[in-house]
Design an enzyme around this catalytic site. Sequence first.
Site, PDB file in Angstrom:
ATOM      1  N   CYS A 130      40.281  41.798  34.270  1.00 23.81           N
ATOM      2  CA  CYS A 130      40.089  42.790  33.194  1.00 23.81           C
ATOM      3  C   CYS A 130      39.147  42.304  32.090  1.00 23.81           C
ATOM      4  O   CYS A 130      38.288  43.049  31.615  1.00 23.81           O
ATOM      5  CB  CYS A 130      41.438  43.203  32.618  1.00 23.81           C
ATOM      6  SG  CYS A 130      42.658  41.883  32.528  1.00 23.81           S
ATOM      7  N   HIS A 242      42.224  44.600  25.515  1.00 17.33           N
ATOM      8  CA  HIS A 242      41.764  43.237  25.255  1.00 17.33           C
ATOM      9  C   HIS A 242      40.570  43.295  24.294  1.00 17.33           C
ATOM     10  O   HIS A 242      39.779  44.245  24.336  1.00 17.33           O
ATOM     11  CB  HIS A 242      41.295  42.555  26.547  1.00 17.33           C
ATOM     12  CG  HIS A 242      42.388  42.290  27.549  1.00 17.33           C
ATOM     13  ND1 HIS A 242      43.730  42.391  27.276  1.00 17.33           N
ATOM     14  CD2 HIS A 242      42.304  41.887  28.851  1.00 17.33           C
ATOM     15  CE1 HIS A 242      44.431  42.077  28.352  1.00 17.33           C
ATOM     16  NE2 HIS A 242      43.589  41.777  29.322  1.00 17.33           N
TER      17      HIS A 242
HETATM   18  N1  LIG Z   1      47.788  44.532  33.928  1.00 20.18           N
HETATM   19  C1  LIG Z   1      46.472  44.416  33.865  1.00 20.18           C
HETATM   20  O1  LIG Z   1      45.829  44.610  32.817  1.00 20.18           O
HETATM   21  C2  LIG Z   1      45.709  44.016  35.101  1.00 20.18           C
HETATM   22  C3  LIG Z   1      44.330  44.094  35.058  1.00 20.18           C
HETATM   23  C4  LIG Z   1      43.604  43.728  36.179  1.00 20.18           C
HETATM   24  C5  LIG Z   1      44.271  43.319  37.305  1.00 20.18           C
HETATM   25  N2  LIG Z   1      45.632  43.258  37.333  1.00 20.18           N
HETATM   26  C6  LIG Z   1      46.287  42.828  38.568  1.00 20.18           C
HETATM   27  O2  LIG Z   1      46.928  43.963  39.168  1.00 20.18           O
HETATM   28  C7  LIG Z   1      48.123  43.534  39.829  1.00 20.18           C
HETATM   29  C8  LIG Z   1      49.319  44.336  39.314  1.00 20.18           C
HETATM   30  O3  LIG Z   1      49.436  44.163  37.915  1.00 20.18           O
HETATM   31  P1  LIG Z   1      50.414  45.086  37.035  1.00 20.18           P
HETATM   32  O4  LIG Z   1      50.114  44.720  35.641  1.00 20.18           O
HETATM   33  O5  LIG Z   1      50.354  46.511  37.454  1.00 20.18           O
HETATM   34  O6  LIG Z   1      51.864  44.477  37.461  1.00 20.18           O
HETATM   35  P2  LIG Z   1      53.282  45.181  37.427  1.00 20.18           P
HETATM   36  O7  LIG Z   1      53.357  46.173  36.335  1.00 20.18           O
HETATM   37  O8  LIG Z   1      54.261  44.077  37.452  1.00 20.18           O
HETATM   38  O9  LIG Z   1      53.368  45.986  38.836  1.00 20.18           O
HETATM   39  C9  LIG Z   1      53.409  45.334  40.079  1.00 20.18           C
HETATM   40  C10 LIG Z   1      53.405  46.384  41.188  1.00 20.18           C
HETATM   41  O10 LIG Z   1      53.324  45.689  42.449  1.00 20.18           O
HETATM   42  C11 LIG Z   1      54.392  46.132  43.292  1.00 20.18           C
HETATM   43  N3  LIG Z   1      54.783  45.083  44.205  1.00 20.18           N
HETATM   44  C12 LIG Z   1      55.241  43.849  43.908  1.00 20.18           C
HETATM   45  N4  LIG Z   1      55.520  43.160  45.047  1.00 20.18           N
HETATM   46  C13 LIG Z   1      55.208  43.997  46.081  1.00 20.18           C
HETATM   47  C14 LIG Z   1      55.284  43.906  47.493  1.00 20.18           C
HETATM   48  N5  LIG Z   1      55.730  42.794  48.110  1.00 20.18           N
HETATM   49  N6  LIG Z   1      54.914  44.961  48.245  1.00 20.18           N
HETATM   50  C15 LIG Z   1      54.479  46.106  47.653  1.00 20.18           C
HETATM   51  N7  LIG Z   1      54.382  46.257  46.315  1.00 20.18           N
HETATM   52  C16 LIG Z   1      54.743  45.218  45.543  1.00 20.18           C
HETATM   53  C17 LIG Z   1      55.507  46.487  42.316  1.00 20.18           C
HETATM   54  O11 LIG Z   1      56.451  47.320  42.956  1.00 20.18           O
HETATM   55  P3  LIG Z   1      57.990  47.381  42.431  1.00 20.18           P
HETATM   56  O12 LIG Z   1      58.033  48.471  41.404  1.00 20.18           O
HETATM   57  O13 LIG Z   1      58.724  47.746  43.658  1.00 20.18           O
HETATM   58  O14 LIG Z   1      58.336  46.027  41.886  1.00 20.18           O
HETATM   59  C18 LIG Z   1      54.682  47.226  41.251  1.00 20.18           C
HETATM   60  O15 LIG Z   1      54.375  48.518  41.701  1.00 20.18           O
HETATM   61  C19 LIG Z   1      48.220  42.014  39.594  1.00 20.18           C
HETATM   62  O16 LIG Z   1      47.622  41.358  40.702  1.00 20.18           O
HETATM   63  C20 LIG Z   1      47.397  41.813  38.352  1.00 20.18           C
HETATM   64  O17 LIG Z   1      46.863  40.510  38.268  1.00 20.18           O
HETATM   65  C21 LIG Z   1      46.376  43.613  36.260  1.00 20.18           C
END
Ligand SMILES: NC(=O)c1ccc[n+]([C@@H]2O[C@H](COP(=O)([O-])OP(=O)(O)OC[C@H]3O[C@@H](n4cnc5c(N)ncnc54)[C@H](OP(=O)(O)O)[C@@H]3O)[C@@H](O)[C@H]2O)c1
Length: 331
Positions: A130, A242
């Site tokens: 990001c 950010h």
């Molecule tokens: N947050 C940001 O600003 C941002 C920016 C760029 C990239 N990212 C990347 O995007 C990804 C997700 O971030 P987030 O902030 O959205 O995290 P989050 O809010 O914790 O959400 C994680 C998601 O992944 C799912 N998940 C976890 N384990 C899984 C599995 N084994 N199989 C299928 N689904 C699974 C979760 O499902 P459940 O609801 O079932 O737990 C939930 O839908 C990460 O890799 C992060 O580094 C995040």
Amino acid sequence: MKKIAVVGATGLVGRTILKSLYEEGVAFDELYLFSSRKSAGQKVMFGEIEYTVSELTSESFDNLDIDVTLMSAGSETSKKFAKDILKGSRYLIDNSSAFRKDPSIPLVVPEVNFDSIAKLDSQIIANPNCSTIQLVIPLYFMNKLAPIEKIIVTALQSVSGSGIKAVEELKEQSVCSLNGKKVKPEVYSDPIAFNLIPRIGDIGTSGYCEEEIKIMSETNKILATDISICATTVRVPVFYCHSESVYIEFSEKVEKEEIIDLFNKTDSINYYKDEDYPMPINFSGRSDVYVGRLRNDMSNSKKAYKFWIVADNLKRGAATNAVRIAKKLLD
Ligand SMILES: NC(=O)c1ccc[n+]([C@@H]2O[C@H](COP(=O)([O-])OP(=O)(O)OC[C@H]3O[C@@H](n4cnc5c(N)ncnc54)[C@H](OP(=O)(O)O)[C@@H]3O)[C@@H](O)[C@H]2O)c1
């Protein structure tokens, strides 16, 4: 018939991807949503239609024939399921860091290097970090005025960058601190309410933490440059967006007015005049990059500039970037 899948649909990025699909007007006929077992069965609205989220398994994509899958479920899940997903999906756009460093996989910001997808002929497309996305957009355009030789960036990163649990942690700690109670940190190593944590991820032998290394290596990969970059990343008690304080050095003199003119002409950038400035509190839910505080470095006049960038990490830094790639692939 166009088919889209979203993996991690119940997470912060996944939910924002659904909003961005709607806002960016991506046309499709079928939508499939996946999560881990924990959230399987949850109902999610998209427009007027209710979808049920399914558990992602190694068989989930068998016979699905999806055009584009947008994945945001953490790097371990991406590494584990990518091959299975590609059995039933033409493209996989992955938001995690799992594939970003792989030279055979394009790392894409659509305004900057969408053509790298065709060049590398890859089914997997990595969505950058990001903080990197909001940084490379102005840098890409500025680098056209004169080659950039050096970048020093300090990224002040909101807690939503660490997912849903971190947003809850900041809320809980803020309320408890105001009531004089202490809560043990869980997502972060240290308290985040009313504090600043000057590292994101582990600090390696180089002295840089993981997030700093990501910004430094991803910026040059996207811009196809070899610019000297030094990054500092700090977790701050802000929920969304950010902010970055950036110093750049051009190889030759560039007038401030040329840079302002360039920012004003660039669709994805909103430029704020000298006495005005963008702040994270104002841009949650927005898909642009907001730039302000542009000024000469007084010791290196006209070759070096400082400026300030703000963008929504969930929108511009993740969901909208991925959705704009998907839209171009589906066209
Ligand atoms: N947050 C940001 O600003 C941002 C920016 C760029 C990239 N990212 C990347 O995007 C990804 C997700 O971030 P987030 O902030 O959205 O995290 P989050 O809010 O914790 O959400 C994680 C998601 O992944 C799912 N998940 C976890 N384990 C899984 C599995 N084994 N199989 C299928 N689904 C699974 C979760 O499902 P459940 O609801 O079932 O737990 C939930 O839908 C990460 O890799 C992060 O580094 C995040």
